[in-house]
Structure formats: structure tokens, C-alpha cells
Scaffold this motif. Structure first.
Motif, PDB file in Angstrom:
ATOM      1  N   LEU A  36       0.782  -1.233   0.000  1.00 13.42           N
ATOM      2  CA  LEU A  36       0.000   0.000   0.000  1.00 13.42           C
ATOM      3  C   LEU A  36       0.813   1.283   0.000  1.00 13.42           C
ATOM      4  CD1 LEU A  36      -2.660  -1.313   2.462  1.00 13.42           C
ATOM      5  CD2 LEU A  36      -3.129  -0.539   0.134  1.00 13.42           C
ATOM      6  N   VAL A  37       2.020   1.239   0.574  1.00  8.35           N
ATOM      7  CA  VAL A  37       2.771   2.496   0.687  1.00  8.35           C
ATOM      8  C   VAL A  37       3.046   3.134  -0.678  1.00  8.35           C
ATOM      9  CG1 VAL A  37       5.074   3.385   1.238  1.00  8.35           C
ATOM     10  CG2 VAL A  37       3.712   2.247   2.996  1.00  8.35           C
ATOM     11  N   PRO A  38       3.559   2.383  -1.680  1.00  8.21           N
ATOM     12  CA  PRO A  38       3.766   3.037  -2.988  1.00  8.21           C
ATOM     13  C   PRO A  38       2.464   3.603  -3.539  1.00  8.21           C
ATOM     14  CG  PRO A  38       4.929   0.943  -2.909  1.00  8.21           C
ATOM     15  CD  PRO A  38       4.068   0.996  -1.676  1.00  8.21           C
ATOM     16  N   LEU A  39       1.365   2.897  -3.341  1.00  6.82           N
ATOM     17  CA  LEU A  39       0.083   3.387  -3.851  1.00  6.82           C
ATOM     18  C   LEU A  39      -0.361   4.640  -3.106  1.00  6.82           C
ATOM     19  CD1 LEU A  39      -1.676  -0.068  -4.224  1.00  6.82           C
ATOM     20  CD2 LEU A  39      -1.265   1.546  -6.089  1.00  6.82           C
ATOM     21  N   GLN A  40      -0.108   4.674  -1.793  1.00  7.23           N
ATOM     22  CA  GLN A  40      -0.580   5.829  -1.021  1.00  7.23           C
ATOM     23  C   GLN A  40       0.269   7.075  -1.237  1.00  7.23           C
ATOM     24  OE1 GLN A  40      -1.303   4.974   3.176  1.00  7.23           O
ATOM     25  NE2 GLN A  40      -3.431   4.608   2.615  1.00  7.23           N
ATOM     26  N   ILE A  41       1.538   6.898  -1.643  1.00  9.63           N
ATOM     27  CA  ILE A  41       2.384   8.082  -1.824  1.00  9.63           C
ATOM     28  C   ILE A  41       2.573   8.401  -3.299  1.00  9.63           C
ATOM     29  CG2 ILE A  41       3.581   7.663   0.351  1.00  9.63           C
ATOM     30  CD1 ILE A  41       5.991   6.693  -1.252  1.00  9.63           C
ATOM     31  N   GLY A  42       1.876   7.687  -4.177  1.00 10.60           N
ATOM     32  CA  GLY A  42       1.949   7.982  -5.604  1.00 10.60           C
ATOM     33  C   GLY A  42       3.253   7.545  -6.242  1.00 10.60           C
ATOM     34  N   ALA A  43       3.817   6.428  -5.778  1.00  7.50           N
ATOM     35  CA  ALA A  43       5.055   5.903  -6.357  1.00  7.50           C
ATOM     36  C   ALA A  43       4.746   4.721  -7.265  1.00  7.50           C
ATOM     37  CB  ALA A  43       6.012   5.476  -5.253  1.00  7.50           C
ATOM     38  N   ALA A  44       5.651   4.452  -8.209  1.00  3.45           N
ATOM     39  CA  ALA A  44       5.430   3.349  -9.137  1.00  3.45           C
ATOM     40  C   ALA A  44       5.886   2.017  -8.554  1.00  3.45           C
ATOM     41  CB  ALA A  44       6.171   3.604 -10.443  1.00  3.45           C
ATOM     42  N   GLU A  45       6.797   2.063  -7.595  1.00  5.40           N
ATOM     43  CA  GLU A  45       7.443   0.827  -7.155  1.00  5.40           C
ATOM     44  C   GLU A  45       8.171   1.103  -5.842  1.00  5.40           C
ATOM     45  OE1 GLU A  45       7.886  -2.245  -6.531  1.00  5.40           O
ATOM     46  OE2 GLU A  45       7.831  -2.767  -8.644  1.00  5.40           O
ATOM     47  N   LEU A  46       8.435   0.031  -5.063  1.00  6.09           N
ATOM     48  CA  LEU A  46       9.346   0.158  -3.927  1.00  6.09           C
ATOM     49  C   LEU A  46      10.767   0.278  -4.460  1.00  6.09           C
ATOM     50  CD1 LEU A  46       8.154  -2.633  -1.442  1.00  6.09           C
ATOM     51  CD2 LEU A  46       7.984  -0.181  -1.057  1.00  6.09           C
TER      52      LEU A  46
ATOM     53  N   ILE B 216      10.994  -0.227   2.386  1.00  2.00           N
ATOM     54  CA  ILE B 216       9.756   0.558   2.514  1.00  2.00           C
ATOM     55  C   ILE B 216      10.084   1.952   3.059  1.00  2.00           C
ATOM     56  CG2 ILE B 216       7.510   0.715   3.641  1.00  2.00           C
ATOM     57  CD1 ILE B 216       7.488  -2.387   3.710  1.00  2.00           C
ATOM     58  N   LEU B 217      10.975   2.001   4.056  1.00  2.00           N
ATOM     59  CA  LEU B 217      11.343   3.303   4.627  1.00  2.00           C
ATOM     60  C   LEU B 217      11.990   4.198   3.567  1.00  2.00           C
ATOM     61  CD1 LEU B 217      11.590   5.096   7.158  1.00  2.00           C
ATOM     62  CD2 LEU B 217      13.839   4.109   7.528  1.00  2.00           C
ATOM     63  N   LEU B 218      12.928   3.616   2.810  1.00  2.00           N
ATOM     64  CA  LEU B 218      13.588   4.404   1.761  1.00  2.00           C
ATOM     65  C   LEU B 218      12.579   4.868   0.716  1.00  2.00           C
ATOM     66  CD1 LEU B 218      16.988   2.562   1.228  1.00  2.00           C
ATOM     67  CD2 LEU B 218      16.606   4.905   2.001  1.00  2.00           C
ATOM     68  N   THR B 219      11.615   4.027   0.413  1.00  2.00           N
ATOM     69  CA  THR B 219      10.596   4.414  -0.561  1.00  2.00           C
ATOM     70  C   THR B 219       9.819   5.628  -0.062  1.00  2.00           C
ATOM     71  OG1 THR B 219      10.398   2.107  -1.232  1.00  2.00           O
ATOM     72  CG2 THR B 219       8.611   3.592  -1.879  1.00  2.00           C
ATOM     73  N   ILE B 220       9.436   5.598   1.213  1.00  2.00           N
ATOM     74  CA  ILE B 220       8.682   6.741   1.753  1.00  2.00           C
ATOM     75  C   ILE B 220       9.543   8.003   1.705  1.00  2.00           C
ATOM     76  CG2 ILE B 220       7.520   7.695   3.789  1.00  2.00           C
ATOM     77  CD1 ILE B 220       6.927   4.824   4.672  1.00  2.00           C
ATOM     78  N   LEU B 221      10.829   7.847   1.993  1.00  2.00           N
ATOM     79  CA  LEU B 221      11.684   9.035   2.063  1.00  2.00           C
ATOM     80  C   LEU B 221      12.049   9.569   0.681  1.00  2.00           C
ATOM     81  CD1 LEU B 221      14.049   8.064   5.030  1.00  2.00           C
ATOM     82  CD2 LEU B 221      12.010   9.513   5.048  1.00  2.00           C
ATOM     83  N   THR B 222      12.097   8.700  -0.344  1.00  2.00           N
ATOM     84  CA  THR B 222      12.659   9.158  -1.628  1.00  2.00           C
ATOM     85  C   THR B 222      11.712   9.076  -2.814  1.00  2.00           C
ATOM     86  OG1 THR B 222      13.524   6.974  -2.178  1.00  2.00           O
ATOM     87  CG2 THR B 222      14.959   8.413  -0.886  1.00  2.00           C
ATOM     88  N   ARG B 223      10.586   8.399  -2.707  1.00  2.00           N
ATOM     89  CA  ARG B 223       9.772   8.166  -3.894  1.00  2.00           C
ATOM     90  C   ARG B 223       8.398   8.818  -3.816  1.00  2.00           C
ATOM     91  NH1 ARG B 223      11.571   3.542  -6.929  1.00  2.00           N
ATOM     92  NH2 ARG B 223      13.820   3.770  -7.020  1.00  2.00           N
TER      93      ARG B 223
END
Lengths: 202, 525
Positions: free
Chosen positions: B89-99, B172-179
Motif C-alpha cells: 500500500l505504501v507506494p500506492l498511497q504516496i503515488g510511487a510506481a514501485e518500492l 519501505i522506509l527508503l521508498t517513503i523518504l525518496t519516492r
């Protein structure tokens, strides 16, 4: 252990905690119920966040936590205190899957036994250790338990307010027959204990 | 041979797909299978405990049951499910394409499966599986008291599952911080994503300590190292306490999303809630030795202060969610039923936690069934209910189909009854002197009838879970089509198709708050 004994200390503190936590549970349940019902009756109404109310509420939580911590620590100081002049000393040793208690008083010492015999109302200083794995000595009657380690000794004072025979058990899982690792605490009145020590002591 | 970042075809394609949705689905599927095993084992335990005396198992077998029960539910079910929810869900909730680092996630998902196989593989060894509980304290787990490879396979399996959690948390953490998508500032992250963020922090800070503790067990078993049992306790609980919040925060996040959507209201106190989460996570790193109040080897006062203080952060969360309900109009769909039950039942788990955070009270209640009741109210009556709120809520997004509402209601009510009938008597059992991890207890009327009630509750709980898995099967095969946004969601995952395309979004709506889709609806109004 100074003062009233571990059982009274636990019972008083537990009653206070049960009252506070039950009240908190009722408040939560009531708030949730009202919040759910209110919206269904009145409809959604967007508005600004109740920041002041929330801040006041956090203040209440801080006070509640402080009060609980304070009463807990005062009680613990009593329960953890050890007498410099205990009446009776007990060397308790836990092993897979049995107990051994050596009771002594005023130079007289009883032979090691699988059950614990103590006088009513006396301050009993216990040293606890294990010969193998971690065990835990629990006497529900006095609401107290403590780990027994193989490489170090735990010391604590207990007081048994009532005569009678009470169950003791190992609370920390210690292998195959953990649940069978039980003992009995025989609390005798002063005369009975003296007679017992005279018979079993040396 | 290429490792497929794109989901491939067939079983092998699914097994080697590295995209975040496939990884999350694979982790969740593995955790689901382990949940069935861990649950089945608990039913055998409750059967044995229904009456005093040994009727169903032998002592040795019983010890081989409660160990995989706790081990499975912690290392193989709740922690992986918490992170799988985040990975999906995190990529979907922050508008990212991928982890970030998809192949690392692929690797982690298989580490988890291998870990589970190693733990259960112990049953096929000569001395049987590990049998000292999910904690495996030294010296009991040492070579002389627990001979045979079963314990080693447990150590290896848990080490692998722990590593899997660390890797997933890192990506997941890096995705939230960078994507994050343009406009998605940190203070516009959905609450669920915030809960996953703090979960990742706790995993990264706490879980390496478990690898160290497991290393001590192996050092004892194979190199004869003389390990201080108290050092093991500290390392284990330094992992073990953050771990219980890893098994809590993402599920709380799921409830927060469900509460907002099914009351049709914007979350009250977003910033307070985020601050409380960060405070909660920080605080939860300072409480580990409240598991050691009865050891006589720690400064109880310090850990009583930190542990009791956590009620402040939990209280803020309850305030904000209750105020959100107050602001909105509640729809009683199945996700909301589970969310409301979570709020009520977790309160019991949390408040009994306040009780055992007091050292003198713990002197009596520690290692008793009171504690068993307490943590099952947090993990089962709490986190599992929240998980189900999330499953019924996000299933249409993942599959494009609804779970059956009718079966969902049956599942819900059976589970409410089963859970409370199973776990509430345990508070009384512990108070009366029943120790945890016992195959048998003295024949006494009070212990006998309370245990009988608890076991009856376990049977109802088992039935509820059967209804759930039946619902999952029939709804996957032939559930009602859901469309892209069946619930009126607030967050970005509902702005894409169900299931989402490979790269999640063809285009993104403007992001001006933590509830971008609610913003759009309010604009249109």
C-alpha cells in the motif's frame, strides 16, 4: 519487605488500578458509542480540530500516568525493601524439576526439604538461585514471584499473614516437566514452627 | 535467465516477480498459510487445557505446540503481514510506481518462506522441534538442555524471518523518504503510511538485536560459550518490545483509514496523531525490560515510568479516532465493524498493559495467564481485528472484487464472541495462579471451568476463521465486481484501477493534503 507484606501491598495497588482502568474502559466505550450514534442522528459536520480540548485531554493523561507511576513506585519501594534483621532465613534452590528449601532461625537450621515451612507473620529473608536453567519462584498466596538464575542470587523478604498450606510453583518455563514443578508453603503459628524446627533442625 | 521485475506468468512467474504488489501478495500468502498452521496448533493446545489432567497430548508434544504457536504468530504471521500491508500500500498511497530495490524485496519474501520451512522442518529431526517458547531463553535453549538440531533449525529459521523483516522495512522506509509523488510532503502522508514509517524505524532499530541474541544461542550450542542469561534477556527483549509495536502500528493505521472513510470525515488531529506515533515509537524503544520486572536484575522504576507513559500516546490516538467518528456519519460496513471492535477490544489489551507495567502488580501477574490474556487482547482482539478491517477494506483494491458482506458479518460476529470468550477468562486464570506454558494444571473447580469456557471460545474462534477463509476463496473466485473506488476513499490508492496497473498510476490527482481524493470531492461540491 517493610510494613504490611506483599499480599496487602499487591491487593491495595491492584484495586486502585482496576478502578482506574475500568473507569477508563467505560469512558472509552461511552465516547465511542456517543460518537457513532451522534453522527448518525445529526449528519456530518466539518469543522476545525478541537486542539485546545485535545491539549487539555493530554494534560489529564499526563496527570493520570504520573499518579499511577507515583503510587506504583511508592508501593514497590516498600515491597522491595529488605530487613537488616529478618526473623527467618531461607536458602531456596530451584532445579529441573524440584525445589529445595533450607530454613534457619537463630542458629538453628532445618535439613533441606522440598516444601517450605515458615512461621506466620515473621519476616522471611529468602535467597534464591538455580542449579541449571532459569526458573521462577511464585507463591500466589502472597502475590509474589522472582526469577531463579543459575549464575547469580536473588534476595527478597516475604511475610505470610495467615496460617495454612499454600501452593507454590515455577512460573518460568524450564523444560519438560515445568508444570509439575510445585511446592507447598506450610505457614505455622509460632508454637507450631518452633516445634517443627526443634524436630527437623540441628 | 532474468529475474522478472514485471509479474510473470504461471507459478514460476509469480514466484520470481519482484514488483511490490507481487512481493506483498507472496508474503501475505505465506503468512496466511503459516497462520492456519499456528492457529490449528493453538486449537490442540486449548483442547488439552479444556480440563485438568493430560487427555490430548503428551507433555513433550504440548511443549512442541506452544513453541511453534508463538513463533509462527510473531515471526511468520503478524510481523510479515504488517510489512506486507506496507509493501503493497505504501507506494500506492504516496503515488510511487514501485518500492526501491525490488530484487531485495523478492529476496526478503523468500527468506521468510525459507525461515518458516526451517522452523517447521525441526519436526522431522530426531529430537523433534524447538520447544522452549518463542523466546528460547538461555541456558534452557543451550546445547545440554535442548540437544538435537530442532533448536538450531528454529534459530536459523527465526534469523531468516528476522532478516526478511529488516530488508523489507529498509526498502519501505527508503521508498517513503525518496519516492513520494510531487506535492506529497511528509505532512501529507496518509496516516497508514505514517504508521508504516514508524514500524520500519522500529524494525530497523530493534530487529538486529534478535540476530545478536540468536547468535548467542548458537555460540553456546556449538562453541560452548558461557553466556550470561541476563544478557540474552536484554538482547531478546530489546528486539521483543519494539516487535510488539511492529505488530500493532500498521494495523492501527488500517483502522485509522477505515474510520475516516466509513465515517466520511477528514481525520481529526492529523498532526497530533503523527506526533503521537513518533513519540510512541520512540518511547517503545525504552521499555524492553518491563518484561524483566521479576528478574531482580533491572532498575524496575525506570521501566515502569517509561512503560506507563506510553498510555499518553495511545490516549491521543484514541482521542483523534473517536473525534473523527464524532465528526462524521458512520456506515456499518464490515471493515468498519472490525475497526470499531478493534477500538473497544484493544482498549482492554492496552489497559491491562498499564496494569502489568506496574512492577508490584507484575510480581504476581508476570508469566501467568493474565499476561497471556493481555497480549492476546492486544494482538488478536486488537491487531487481528484491525488486520481484518484492512483486509475487507483493501481486498477490492487488490482483486477488483468485494469480499462477501454476508459472510463477512458472520465472520465478524463469530470472531467477536469467540475472541472474548477465549481470552477474557485468562485474566481470572492468571490472577488465580495459573502459569503460562503449562500442559496441565491442578484439578480445581475454578481453574477447570474457566479453562473449559476458554476452550469453547477457541472452538468458536476456529469456526470464525473457517468462515473467513471460505469467504476469501469464494470471493476470489466469484466476488461481486467492486470498481476502482467502491468505498469513497480518501487516499491515492483509490485514484487508480482495481487491481492497480503495473506502474500503479497513469496520472495522479493534485496532492494538497493527506486526503487528496476527499479534497477533490469537497471541491466539486
Amino acid at each position: 519487605m517493610g510494613g504490611d507484606g506483599t499480599r496487602q501491598a499487591f491487593d491495595a495497588l491492584f484495586s486502585a488500578y482496576v478502578v482506574v482502568t475500568t473507569a477508563a474502559l467505560l469512558v472509552i466505550g461511552l465516547a465511542l458509542t456517543l460518537a457513532v450514534l451522534r453522527g448518525r442522528r445529526r449528519g456530518s459536520r466539518p469543522g476545525s480540530d478541537p486542539s485546545r480540548l485535545e491539549l487539555a485531554y493530554v494534560g489529564v493523561l499526563v496527570l493520570a500516568a504520573t499518579a499511577l507511576i507515583a503510587v506504583s513506585l511508592v508501593t514497590e519501594r516498600n515491597v522491595d525493601a529488605r530487613s537488616a534483621t529478618p526473623d527467618v532465613r531461607v536458602a531456596a534452590v530451584a532445579s529441573q524439576w524440584r525445589w529445595s528449601f533450607t530454613v534457619s532461625e537463630a542458629g538453628r537450621q532445618a535439613a533441606p526439604a522440598a516444601d517450605l515451612v515458615v512461621p506466620q507473620g515473621a519476616t522471611v529473608a529468602i535467597t534464591l538461585r538455580s542449579t541449571d536453567v532459569i526458573h521462577s519462584m511464585w507463591v500466589p498466596e502472597v502475590r509474589f514471584k522472582r526469577y531463579a538464575f543459575p549464575d547469580r542470587t536473588n534476595r527478597f523478604d516475604l511475610e505470610f499473614p495467615d496460617t495454612g498450606s499454600f501452593e507454590g510453583l515455577c512460573a518460568q518455563f524450564c523444560g519438560l516437566e515445568h508444570d509439575t514443578m510445585r511446592f507447598t508453603v506450610h505457614v505455622l503459628d509460632r508454637r507450631g514452627f518452633d516445634a517443627w524446627l526443634a524436630e527437623h533442625g540441628s | 535467465m532474468t529475474v522478472a521485475v514485471l509479474p510473470g506468468r504461471g507459478v514460476i512467474g509469480w514466484a520470481v516477480a519482484a514488483d511490490h504488489k507481487s512481493v506483498a501478495a507472496r508474503v501475505a500468502a505465506a503468512a496466511g498459510i503459516f497462520m492456519v498452521l499456528g492457529g490449528a496448533v493453538s486449537l490442540v493446545m486449548r483442547a488439552e487445557l479444556a480440563h485438568s489432567g493430560m487427555q490430548v497430548t503428551f507433555r513433550d508434544t504440548y511443549n512442541e505446540l506452544f513453541t511453534p504457536h508463538g513463533t509462527t504468530m510473531v515471526y511468520l504471521v503478524m510481523v510479515p503481514l504488517a510489512l506486507a500491508l506496507g509493501a503493497y500500500l505504501v507506494p500506492l498511497q504516496i503515488g510511487a510506481a514501485e518500492l526501491v530495490a525490488p530484487r531485495v524485496n523478492l529476496f526478503a519474501s523468500w527468506l521468510l518462506v525459507l525461515g518458516g520451512l526451517s522452523i517447521y522442518g525441526g519436526f522431522m529431526t530426531a529430537h523433534g522441534a524447538a520447544r522452549n517458547g518463542w523466546t528460547e531463553f538461555l541456558p534452557l535453549s543451550g546445547e545440554s538442555f535442548s540437544p538435537g538440531p530442532g533448536t538450531d533449525m528454529w534459530v536459523i529459521g527465526v534469523a531468516l524471518a528476522d532478516a526478511a523483516a529488516i530488508l523489507l522495512a529498509a526498502t519501505i522506509l527508503l521508498t517513503i523518504l525518496t519516492r513520494r509523488a510531487p506535492g506529497m510532503t511528509m505532512l501529507r502522508l496518509p496516516v497508514f503510511t505514517w504508521t508504516v514509517l514508524v514500524t520500519c524505524l522500529l524494525t530497523l532499530f530493534g530487529f538486529p538485536a534478535l540476530e545478536a541474541a540468536l547468535g548467542l544461542i548458537e555460540a553456546q550450542r556449538h562453541f560452548g560459550a558461557d553466556i550470561d542469561p541476563v544478557a540474552y534477556l536484554h538482547l531478546f527483549w530489546f528486539f521483543g518490545h519494539p516487535a510488539v509495536y511492529v505488530m500493532f502500528f500498521p494495523f492501527l493505521g488500517a483502522v485509522a483509514e477505515v474510520v475516516q472513510v466509513f465515517s466520511g470525515a477528514r481525520l481529526v488531529g492529523y498532526r497530533a496523531l503523527v506526533l503521537a506515533l513518533l513519540g510512541f515509537a520512540t518511547g517503545s524503544m525504552t521499555v524492553w525490560a518491563h518484561h524483566m520486572f521479576t528478574t531482580g536484575q533491572v532498575l524496575n522504576e525506570y521501566f515502569a515510568i517509561t512503560s506507563t507513559s506510553l498510555l499518553i500516546f495511545a490516549g491521543v490516538e484514541y482521542f483523534d479516532l473517536t473525534a473523527t467518528l464524532w465528526r462524521g456519519v458512520v456506515r456499518f460496513s464490515v471493515p468498519m465493524l472490525f475497526a470499531l471492535a478493534f477500538l473497544a477490544q484493544f482498549a482492554i489489551g492496552g489497559l491491562t498493559g498499564v496494569i502489568v507495567a506496574s512492577p508490584v502488580l507484575d510480581y504476581h501477574l508476570n508469566d501467568s495467564y493474565f499476561v497471556v490474556g493481555h497480549f492476546h487482547y492486544t494482538l488478536f482482539a486488537g491487531s487481528m481485528f484491525a488486520l481484518f478491517a484492512g483486509v475487507y477494506y483493501w481486498f477490492p483494491k487488490v482483486t477488483g472484487r468485494f469480499l462477501s458482506e454476508r459472510l463477512g458479518r458472520a465472520h465478524f460476529w463469530l470472531l467477536v464472541v469467540g475472541t472474548n470468550v477465549t481470552f477474557f477468562p485468562m485474566f481470572a486464570l492468571g490472577y488465580l495462579g495459573m502459569t503460562r506454558r503449562v500442559a496441565d494444571y491442578p484439578e480445581r473447580a475454578s481453574l477447570d471451568w474457566l479453562n473449559a469456557v476458554s476452550s469453547a471460545g477457541a472452538a468458536i474462534t476456529g469456526l470464525a476463521m473457517l468462515v473467513f477463509f471460505w469467504n476469501l476463496a469464494v470471493s476470489l473466485a466469484a466476488g461481486r465486481a467492486a470498481g476502482d473506488d467502491p468505498w469513497g476513499g480518501h487516499t491515492l490508492e483509490w485514484a487508480t484501477s482495481s487491481p492497480p496497473p503495473r506502474h500503479n498510476f497513469d496520472r495522479l490527482p493534485p496532492i494538497r493534503s493527506f486526503a487528496p481524493l476527499l479534497d477533490l470531492r469537497e471541491q466539486r461540491r
